[in-house]
Design a protein around this motif. Structure first.
Motif, PDB file in Angstrom:
ATOM      1  N   VAL A  88     103.475  14.643 -85.786  1.00 57.86           N
ATOM      2  CA  VAL A  88     102.233  13.960 -85.401  1.00 57.86           C
ATOM      3  C   VAL A  88     102.565  12.860 -84.386  1.00 57.86           C
ATOM      4  O   VAL A  88     103.579  12.168 -84.523  1.00 57.86           O
ATOM      5  N   LEU A  89     101.731  12.728 -83.390  1.00 59.33           N
ATOM      6  CA  LEU A  89     101.730  11.546 -82.532  1.00 59.33           C
ATOM      7  C   LEU A  89     100.333  10.963 -82.580  1.00 59.33           C
ATOM      8  O   LEU A  89      99.355  11.684 -82.370  1.00 59.33           O
ATOM      9  N   LEU A  90     100.240   9.677 -82.890  1.00 63.69           N
ATOM     10  CA  LEU A  90      98.930   9.025 -82.905  1.00 63.69           C
ATOM     11  C   LEU A  90      98.935   7.854 -81.947  1.00 63.69           C
ATOM     12  O   LEU A  90      99.950   7.162 -81.789  1.00 63.69           O
ATOM     13  N   GLU A  91      97.809   7.652 -81.279  1.00 60.93           N
ATOM     14  CA  GLU A  91      97.658   6.525 -80.364  1.00 60.93           C
ATOM     15  C   GLU A  91      96.181   6.175 -80.247  1.00 60.93           C
ATOM     16  O   GLU A  91      95.318   7.016 -80.473  1.00 60.93           O
ATOM     17  N   ASN A  92      95.928   4.925 -79.900  1.00 65.71           N
ATOM     18  CA  ASN A  92      94.544   4.508 -79.678  1.00 65.71           C
ATOM     19  C   ASN A  92      94.432   3.674 -78.404  1.00 65.71           C
ATOM     20  O   ASN A  92      93.762   2.647 -78.361  1.00 65.71           O
ATOM     21  N   PHE A  93      95.099   4.172 -77.358  1.00 66.70           N
ATOM     22  CA  PHE A  93      94.920   3.584 -76.044  1.00 66.70           C
ATOM     23  C   PHE A  93      93.569   4.002 -75.484  1.00 66.70           C
ATOM     24  O   PHE A  93      92.901   4.892 -76.029  1.00 66.70           O
ATOM     25  N   ALA A  94      93.185   3.391 -74.380  1.00 65.06           N
ATOM     26  CA  ALA A  94      91.957   3.800 -73.712  1.00 65.06           C
ATOM     27  C   ALA A  94      92.041   5.280 -73.364  1.00 65.06           C
ATOM     28  O   ALA A  94      93.122   5.801 -73.046  1.00 65.06           O
ATOM     29  N   THR A  95      90.914   5.964 -73.438  1.00 68.87           N
ATOM     30  CA  THR A  95      90.871   7.392 -73.144  1.00 68.87           C
ATOM     31  C   THR A  95      91.464   7.661 -71.758  1.00 68.87           C
ATOM     32  O   THR A  95      91.071   7.029 -70.779  1.00 68.87           O
ATOM     33  N   GLY A  96      92.417   8.577 -71.705  1.00 70.60           N
ATOM     34  CA  GLY A  96      93.035   8.947 -70.442  1.00 70.60           C
ATOM     35  C   GLY A  96      94.296   8.180 -70.102  1.00 70.60           C
ATOM     36  O   GLY A  96      95.011   8.544 -69.158  1.00 70.60           O
ATOM     37  N   LYS A  97      94.606   7.099 -70.850  1.00 68.62           N
ATOM     38  CA  LYS A  97      95.763   6.270 -70.533  1.00 68.62           C
ATOM     39  C   LYS A  97      97.068   7.050 -70.666  1.00 68.62           C
ATOM     40  O   LYS A  97      97.933   6.995 -69.775  1.00 68.62           O
ATOM     41  N   MET A  98      97.244   7.767 -71.743  1.00 70.71           N
ATOM     42  CA  MET A  98      98.481   8.507 -71.951  1.00 70.71           C
ATOM     43  C   MET A  98      98.643   9.607 -70.899  1.00 70.71           C
ATOM     44  O   MET A  98      99.746   9.840 -70.391  1.00 70.71           O
ATOM     45  N   ALA A  99      97.557  10.271 -70.553  1.00 67.58           N
ATOM     46  CA  ALA A  99      97.620  11.301 -69.513  1.00 67.58           C
ATOM     47  C   ALA A  99      98.021  10.688 -68.179  1.00 67.58           C
ATOM     48  O   ALA A  99      98.801  11.278 -67.416  1.00 67.58           O
ATOM     49  N   ALA A 100      97.503   9.501 -67.881  1.00 68.92           N
ATOM     50  CA  ALA A 100      97.842   8.835 -66.630  1.00 68.92           C
ATOM     51  C   ALA A 100      99.322   8.483 -66.570  1.00 68.92           C
ATOM     52  O   ALA A 100      99.915   8.443 -65.483  1.00 68.92           O
ATOM     53  N   TYR A 105      98.183  14.727 -74.031  1.00 70.53           N
ATOM     54  CA  TYR A 105      98.236  15.895 -74.913  1.00 70.53           C
ATOM     55  C   TYR A 105      98.687  17.152 -74.183  1.00 70.53           C
ATOM     56  O   TYR A 105      99.503  17.926 -74.709  1.00 70.53           O
ATOM     57  N   ASP A 106      98.182  17.378 -72.990  1.00 67.77           N
ATOM     58  CA  ASP A 106      98.550  18.598 -72.267  1.00 67.77           C
ATOM     59  C   ASP A 106     100.054  18.702 -72.082  1.00 67.77           C
ATOM     60  O   ASP A 106     100.655  19.769 -72.290  1.00 67.77           O
ATOM     61  N   ARG A 107     100.678  17.608 -71.700  1.00 67.43           N
ATOM     62  CA  ARG A 107     102.126  17.628 -71.495  1.00 67.43           C
ATOM     63  C   ARG A 107     102.870  17.724 -72.818  1.00 67.43           C
ATOM     64  O   ARG A 107     103.787  18.543 -72.972  1.00 67.43           O
ATOM     65  N   LEU A 108     102.507  16.922 -73.794  1.00 69.88           N
ATOM     66  CA  LEU A 108     103.267  16.883 -75.046  1.00 69.88           C
ATOM     67  C   LEU A 108     103.083  18.149 -75.875  1.00 69.88           C
ATOM     68  O   LEU A 108     103.973  18.529 -76.635  1.00 69.88           O
ATOM     69  N   SER A 109     101.947  18.825 -75.738  1.00 69.76           N
ATOM     70  CA  SER A 109     101.760  20.087 -76.453  1.00 69.76           C
ATOM     71  C   SER A 109     102.624  21.191 -75.845  1.00 69.76           C
ATOM     72  O   SER A 109     102.942  22.182 -76.518  1.00 69.76           O
ATOM     73  N   GLU A 110     103.011  21.050 -74.566  1.00 71.51           N
ATOM     74  CA  GLU A 110     103.979  21.974 -73.973  1.00 71.51           C
ATOM     75  C   GLU A 110     105.375  21.721 -74.551  1.00 71.51           C
ATOM     76  O   GLU A 110     106.130  22.654 -74.820  1.00 71.51           O
ATOM     77  N   VAL A 111     105.686  20.452 -74.744  1.00 76.55           N
ATOM     78  CA  VAL A 111     106.982  20.081 -75.322  1.00 76.55           C
ATOM     79  C   VAL A 111     107.092  20.588 -76.752  1.00 76.55           C
ATOM     80  O   VAL A 111     108.143  21.082 -77.181  1.00 76.55           O
ATOM     81  N   LEU A 115     102.712  20.262 -82.354  1.00 75.65           N
ATOM     82  CA  LEU A 115     102.389  18.841 -82.479  1.00 75.65           C
ATOM     83  C   LEU A 115     100.908  18.624 -82.781  1.00 75.65           C
ATOM     84  O   LEU A 115     100.038  19.216 -82.152  1.00 75.65           O
ATOM     85  N   VAL A 116     100.630  17.762 -83.744  1.00 79.28           N
ATOM     86  CA  VAL A 116      99.269  17.267 -83.970  1.00 79.28           C
ATOM     87  C   VAL A 116      99.161  15.948 -83.213  1.00 79.28           C
ATOM     88  O   VAL A 116      99.831  14.974 -83.559  1.00 79.28           O
ATOM     89  N   THR A 186      98.350  28.398 -89.561  1.00 74.89           N
ATOM     90  CA  THR A 186      98.391  29.009 -88.236  1.00 74.89           C
ATOM     91  C   THR A 186      99.687  28.773 -87.484  1.00 74.89           C
ATOM     92  O   THR A 186     100.009  29.516 -86.549  1.00 74.89           O
ATOM     93  N   GLY A 187     100.409  27.703 -87.843  1.00 74.27           N
ATOM     94  CA  GLY A 187     101.609  27.345 -87.104  1.00 74.27           C
ATOM     95  C   GLY A 187     101.320  26.665 -85.782  1.00 74.27           C
ATOM     96  O   GLY A 187     102.239  26.400 -85.000  1.00 74.27           O
ATOM     97  N   GLU A 188     100.057  26.352 -85.530  1.00 78.34           N
ATOM     98  CA  GLU A 188      99.665  25.770 -84.253  1.00 78.34           C
ATOM     99  C   GLU A 188      99.305  24.297 -84.404  1.00 78.34           C
ATOM    100  O   GLU A 188      98.709  23.881 -85.386  1.00 78.34           O
ATOM    101  N   GLY A 189      99.661  23.527 -83.384  1.00 79.79           N
ATOM    102  CA  GLY A 189      99.272  22.130 -83.355  1.00 79.79           C
ATOM    103  C   GLY A 189      97.811  21.981 -82.984  1.00 79.79           C
ATOM    104  O   GLY A 189      97.078  22.954 -82.845  1.00 79.79           O
ATOM    105  N   ASP A 190      97.393  20.737 -82.786  1.00 77.88           N
ATOM    106  CA  ASP A 190      95.970  20.499 -82.498  1.00 77.88           C
ATOM    107  C   ASP A 190      95.817  19.135 -81.842  1.00 77.88           C
ATOM    108  O   ASP A 190      96.726  18.299 -81.881  1.00 77.88           O
TER     109      ASP A 190
END
Length: 398
Positions: A88-100, A105-111, A115-116, A186-190
């Motif tokens: 699990v990775l949890l964060e509560n930054f402003a929406t879009g901050k981690m992507a910036a 999520y898009d990048r870390l779900s590839e890694v 991952l939840v 399912t074996g899948e993250g979300d």
């Protein structure tokens, strides 16, 4: 016996209250929670000059702590290596901050496809308010909490506790548990996202019900019922403070009337149902206040509890942090306070109890970056040579 989240690893990038409490709950459920902070520390640390405000200890107990500079390539690489081994990775930054930053999520779900990824925010990822800056106070204002708090002839008032932060944190933890449960099949993250604004609407059940029924109930009702549909329901003044009294069932009202010596009100026309008494709130409150005149909190509470009438003294924070019931229930843990003020911080325990496992041990919150080398070695597989290149910020040098 093991706790429910044994063998689950959480990267907690949460900050202030919403993220901090979500991570604390997961830690108490048995997860290995690694608190990831920037080299200068998360926002709540700035509430004291020494970087150790009681709030940090309060919400980050029983976690390991590391520092990573996600603005650096080395910091992002370290996070990705940790994500490879995380659940699990949890964060509560402003929406879009981690992507910036390049680690959304898009990048870390590839890694790590399993991952939840959990994101808490003020207003959620979509909708007209998604990019609004949000804190507990602003969400209280936007959600109707402030408009329904206070007295009829007074201004809107914020709730004392940070209700939006903590309700949001609890919903985020529930979402994480749901995603982990589904992953087991399912074996899948979300990707899980929770907006505090969404979480507060269900709490308006009574005010919204008053609106639906087209009653003329005011938005603010003081200590009376939010929909003005229950009486007695109030915090009544006594000689040494106030006592909260409420009668939900007919048996409560009948017992209260008997205690007050007003058996004449039981079954009396206009007083013989919850609906009728609610229409006579002023008269009901006057009857209760007449009986309370000259009595103390202790006397009133003892008498009413003996009669099985729901009541409680209105207590102060100093009284609550010394409460014997909370202590027996494992909800008060006096941990050393590394900052200024009292020697100890009464850190909260786990509100959820399991018959199949012991209560979690509660250990002090980590100092800034305390476990950086330990976690990077154990989890991310950093070698001694890589650790030698660590700079003071807790990120490998580029």
């Amino acid at each position: 016996m093991t706790r429910p989240l044994e063998d689950v690893r959480v990267l907690d990038l949460g900050q202030i209250y919403q993220g901090g409490y979500c991570g604390l709950l997961l830690s108490y459920l048995g997860a290995d929670v690694v608190k990831v902070e920037p080299p200068w520390g998360e926002n709540v640390r700035t509430r004291s000059e020494d970087g150790y405000p009681p709030q940090f200890q309060y919400l980050n107990a029983s976690k390991r702590g590391i520092t990573l500079d996600l603005k650096s390539e080395a910091g992002r690489e370290a996070l990705e290596r940790l994500v490879e081994k995380a659940d699990v990775l949890l964060e509560n930054f402003a929406t879009g901050k981690m992507a910036a930053l390049g680690v959304g999520y898009d990048r870390l779900s590839e890694v790590n496809p399993e991952l939840v990824y959990a994101h808490g925010s003020g207003y959620g990822d979509t909708g007209p308010y998604a990019e609004y800056p949000a804190m507990d106070l602003t969400v209280q204002a936007m959600s109707g909490v402030m408009d329904t708090t206070g007295f009829t002839d007074g201004p809107p008032v914020k709730a004392g506790p940070a209700v939006c932060d903590f309700v949001g944190a609890t919903h985020l933890a529930v979402g994480i548990l749901g995603a982990l449960f589904r992953r087991a099949t399912t074996g899948e993250g979300d990707y899980v996202e929770v907006g505090m604004f969404d979480c507060m609407y269900p709490t308006l059940a009574s005010p919204v019900a008053a609106w639906v029924s087209e009653s003329d109930a005011p938005a603010r009702t003081g200590n009376r019922h939010s929909g003005l549909s229950i009486a007695p329901y109030n915090a009544y003044e006594v000689e040494d403070g106030h006592v909260a009294i409420i009668c939900i069932a007919e048996r409560h009202w009948e017992s209260l009337a008997e205690v007050m010596g007003r058996e004449d009100l039981v079954g009396r026309e206009g007083w013989d149902s919850k609906v009728e008494r609610a229409r006579r709130i002023e008269a009901v409150d006057a009857a209760v206040e007449a009986w309370l005149d000259g009595r103390t909190k202790g006397e009133v509470v003892e008498t009413l509890l003996d009669a099985n009438v729901p009541c409680a003294p209105v207590r102060t924070v100093p009284e609550v942090v010394e409460d014997p019931h909370l202590r027996e229930r494992g909800m008060l843990h006096d941990l050393p306070n590394p900052g200024e003020g009292r020697e100890e911080t009464p850190v909260p325990g786990m509100p959820i109890k399991f018959a199949g496992s012991d209560a979690p041990e509660v250990s002090p919150a980590p100092s800034l970056g305390e476990h950086t080398e330990e976690v990077l070695t154990e989890v991310a597989g950093y070698t001694a040579a890589e650790l030698d290149r660590l700079d003071g910020s807790g990120s490998t040098s580029e």
